[in-house]
Design an enzyme around this catalytic site. Structure first.
Site, PDB file in Angstrom:
ATOM      1  N   GLY A  69       0.966  -1.154  -0.280  1.00  0.00           N
ATOM      2  CA  GLY A  69      -0.049  -0.047  -0.062  1.00  0.00           C
ATOM      3  C   GLY A  69       0.816   1.215  -0.041  1.00  0.00           C
ATOM      4  N   GLN A 177      -8.122   1.795   5.008  1.00  0.00           N
ATOM      5  CA  GLN A 177      -9.090   1.321   6.114  1.00  0.00           C
ATOM      6  C   GLN A 177     -10.535   0.833   5.811  1.00  0.00           C
ATOM      7  OE1 GLN A 177      -7.991   0.353   9.184  1.00  0.00           O
ATOM      8  NE2 GLN A 177      -5.800   1.123   8.706  1.00  0.00           N
ATOM      9  N   SER A 194      -4.393  -1.280   0.381  1.00  0.00           N
ATOM     10  CA  SER A 194      -3.479  -2.289   0.907  1.00  0.00           C
ATOM     11  C   SER A 194      -4.262  -3.490   1.361  1.00  0.00           C
ATOM     12  CB  SER A 194      -2.439  -1.841   2.111  1.00  0.00           C
ATOM     13  OG  SER A 194      -1.396  -2.745   2.215  1.00  0.00           O
ATOM     14  N   HIS A 196      -3.411  -6.214   3.167  1.00  0.00           N
ATOM     15  CA  HIS A 196      -3.492  -6.830   4.452  1.00  0.00           C
ATOM     16  C   HIS A 196      -4.396  -6.106   5.684  1.00  0.00           C
ATOM     17  CE1 HIS A 196      -0.555  -3.472   5.226  1.00  0.00           C
ATOM     18  NE2 HIS A 196      -0.730  -3.577   6.487  1.00  0.00           N
ATOM     19  N   CYS A 320       4.228   7.832  24.620  1.00  0.00           N
ATOM     20  CA  CYS A 320       5.134   6.887  25.506  1.00  0.00           C
ATOM     21  C   CYS A 320       5.198   5.559  24.569  1.00  0.00           C
ATOM     22  CB  CYS A 320       4.140   6.558  26.722  1.00  0.00           C
ATOM     23  SG  CYS A 320       3.583   7.964  27.547  1.00  0.00           S
TER      24      CYS A 320
END
Length: 461
Positions: A69, A177, A194, A196, A320
Site C-alpha cells: 500500500g 482502512q 492495501s 493486509h 510513550c
C-alpha cells in the site's frame, strides 16, 4: 487470545488462504508469456484485476497491483504530480493522513514543491469547505483518506471530491482502512489500498487511476502493470488479495453492523468504568470496527504491556510507545490527549464475550498503572495557598508532567495559575487536553529560562 489490532493488519481471511494455495499450483508461471503455463497465470491475474476493480468501482484497465500500500501511495502521488507539473506544484493534504502520504509530501517539499496541510477538528475530520479553500489553480493534486487509521473518523470524501472536480484538481483517496467495508463515494481520481488491511496477504497494494487523469509514472518502468508497478507480479498473493476482498465485501454489511454494536459498547462503557478517560474520534461518522480512547495519568506503553499479559493485542498512538517520544501526528492535529492512548480495532468474528472480558480487565489494569505512577485518585482539594505555583517536570516523560500538575492544582485558588516546566513534546498536547477534560483554562506556553517550555494553566473551578 483476542486480537484487537485489525487496523494494523487483519488476520488472513480463510478465502485468501484457499486462493493462495490454489494459485501456487496454477499461477507460478510468468503471465507475460504465451505458452500454456503463462496463459493460465494470465487468466488468474486478469480475473483478480476484474474482481478488485469491481470492488473499487473502476475499470480493470484503471487498476494495477503494487508490492504494498505504501508503494501505491508513493507511486500515485509522484505520478499525479509529475503528470500535472505544467499546472503547478501545489499538493494539498489533510493533517491526519497516513505517514506514507506525509512522507511523500515531505519529499515533494524537498524537491521545491508546495504543500498545504488542512487542519482537522477535535473529532479528526476535515471541514470540506476549509479543504476546498486550500485548493487553487496551481494545485496539482489533493490527498484525503476515506477514514482515519488511528481514530476511525470518516472523511467527507464526496464533498471534497466535488470541490476538486470544480477546479479540475485530481483527488487521491487513501482507502486502506475502509475498502473492505465498501466502495468510496464521490468522484475521486486516484485510489490506493492495501490488502493486509482487509484480510488479504501482506505485500499487495492497489493503485487505481481514472481514465483522463494526467499521470506520469516516475522511476524506471517496464511493460508490467501499465508501467506503474515494475517487476514480476506476486500472483498467488494478488489472487488471494482479490478473492478475500470479494469475500469480506459479501460479509461487510452484516459483520459491520455486529462489530459497530460491540464498538458502541466499548465507547459507552469505558468512560463509565474508568475515570478520566476521553474517547476520541467521531461517534457516528466512523469505521464500524475501531474505537480509540485515552486515559489520563497512564503510561501508554505500560498499559499495552498489561493488556498483552491479559491476552489482548491492542495498539496505541501514545507518545510513550514511540522511540521519538513525540505524540502521534493524528492526535496532535486533533488536539486530544495522547497519554494512555489505546486503539481497539476488532477483526471479523470478534465475539461479545471477548469484548466483555476486555471491559472487565481494563479498569483494574488502568488503576494499577496509575497507582505505580503516583497519579491522583480524586478531584483537586479546596485551595490551600494563594498561588501561583510552578511545577518543575523537566526531564520527566509522559504522563508525569500532567500527574504533577494535577497533584498541585488543588493548592491554588480559583483564578490563580499553575505553570508546568517540561521538555517533553507530549506536554504541548496533553496539558491543554487535561484542561479541556477538567474544565480549566489553558493560558498558553512560553520559553522557559531553564530549558524546555513553560505551560500555564489557570484554575476556573
Amino acid at each position: 487470545m483476542p486480537y484487537f489490532d485489525a487496523a494494523s493488519a487483519a488476520p488472513l481471511h480463510p478465502v485468501a488462504r484457499q486462493a493462495m494455495l490454489a494459485s501456487l499450483d496454477e499461477g507460478w508461471a510468468d503471465p507475460a508469456r504465451l505458452y500454456r503455463e503463462g496463459r493460465r497465470a494470465r487468466l488468474l491475474l486478469d480475473a483478480a484485476r476484474e474482481a478488485a476493480a469491481e470492488a473499487v468501482g473502476c475499470r480493470p484497465d484503471e487498476l494495477v497491483f503494487t508490492p504494498s500500500g505504501t508503494r501505491a501511495v508513493h507511486a500515485g502521488i509522484s505520478g499525479a504530480l509529475a503528470g500535472r507539473r505544467r499546472v503547478g506544484s501545489g499538493l494539498v493534504v489533510s493533517a491526519v493522513e497516513h505517514s506514507s502520504v506525509l512522507h511523500a509530501a515531505e519529499a515533494h517539499t524537498a524537491a521545491s514543491g508546495a504543500v498545504t496541510e488542512v487542519p482537522v477538528d477535535r473529532s479528526g475530520a476535515v471541514d470540506a469547505a476549509v479543504f476546498a479553500a486550500a485548493l487553487d489553480r496551481g494545485t496539482a493534486l489533493a490527498c484525503l483518506q476515506s477514514a482515519n487509521h488511528e481514530v476511525g473518523t470518516a472523511q467527507p470524501v464526496a464533498e471534497v471530491a466535488e470541490a476538486c472536480r470544480a477546479l479540475g484538481v485530481p483527488l487521491l483517496v487513501d482507502a486502506a482502512q475502509s475498502l473492505g467495508w465498501g466502495p468510496v463515494d464521490g468522484a475521486w481520481s486516484l485510489l490506493v489500498a492495501s490488502a493486509h488491511k482487509w484480510g488479504g496477504p501482506a505485500g499487495v497494494g492497489l493503485l487505481a487511476v481514472r481514465k483522463g487523469v494526467r499521470f506520469a509514472p516516475q522511476g524506471p518502468s517496464d511493460e508490467r502493470e501499465s508501467g506503474r508497478a515494475p517487476g514480476f507480479e506476486n500472483l498467488p498473493a494478488i489472487v488471494a488479495a482479490a478473492a478475500s476482498l470479494r469475500a469480506v465485501r459479501a460479509e461487510a454489511e452484516a459483520e459491520g453492523a455486529r462489530l459497530r454494536a460491540l464498538v458502541d459498547r466499548i465507547r459507552t462503557r469505558v468512560p463509565e468504568l474508568v475515570p478520566d478517560v476521553e474517547v476520541v474520534g467521531d461517534a457516528v461518522r466512523r469505521l464500524p470496527h475501531l474505537v480509540t480512547f485515552s486515559c489520563l495519568y497512564v503510561d501508554g506503553e505500560t498499559l499495552l504491556h498489561e493488556l498483552d499479559r491479559e491476552g489482548f493485542s491492542v495498539s496505541s498512538g501514545s507518545s510513550c510507545t514511540s522511540s521519538t517520544l513525540t505524540p502521534s501526528h493524528v492526535l496532535r492535529a486533533m488536539g486530544v490527549l495522547s497519554e494512555g492512548n489505546v486503539r481497539v480495532s476488532l477483526p471479523a468474528g470478534t465475539s461479545a464475550d471477548d469484548v466483555d472480558r476486555f471491559l472487565d480487565v481494563l479498569p483494574g489494569l488502568v488503576a494499577g498503572v496509575r497507582e505505580r505512577l503516583g497519579a491522583p485518585v480524586a478531584s483537586p482539594a479546596p485551595a490551600a495557598t494563594a498561588g501561583p505555583l510552578v511545577v518543575d517536570a523537566l526531564g520527566k516523560r509522559c504522563p508525569i508532567p500532567v500527574i504533577e500538575l494535577a497533584k498541585m492544582f488543588g493548592e491554588v485558588p480559583v483564578g490563580a495559575t499553575v505553570t508546568v516546566l517540561s521538555d517533553d513534546e507530549a506536554a504541548r498536547l496533553d496539558i491543554p487536553a487535561w484542561c479541556e477534560m477538567r474544565g480549566q483554562e489553558y493560558v498558553g506556553e512560553r520559553d522557559s529560562p531553564r530549558g524546555g517550555r513553560a505551560y500555564v494553566v489557570r484554575r476556573l473551578t
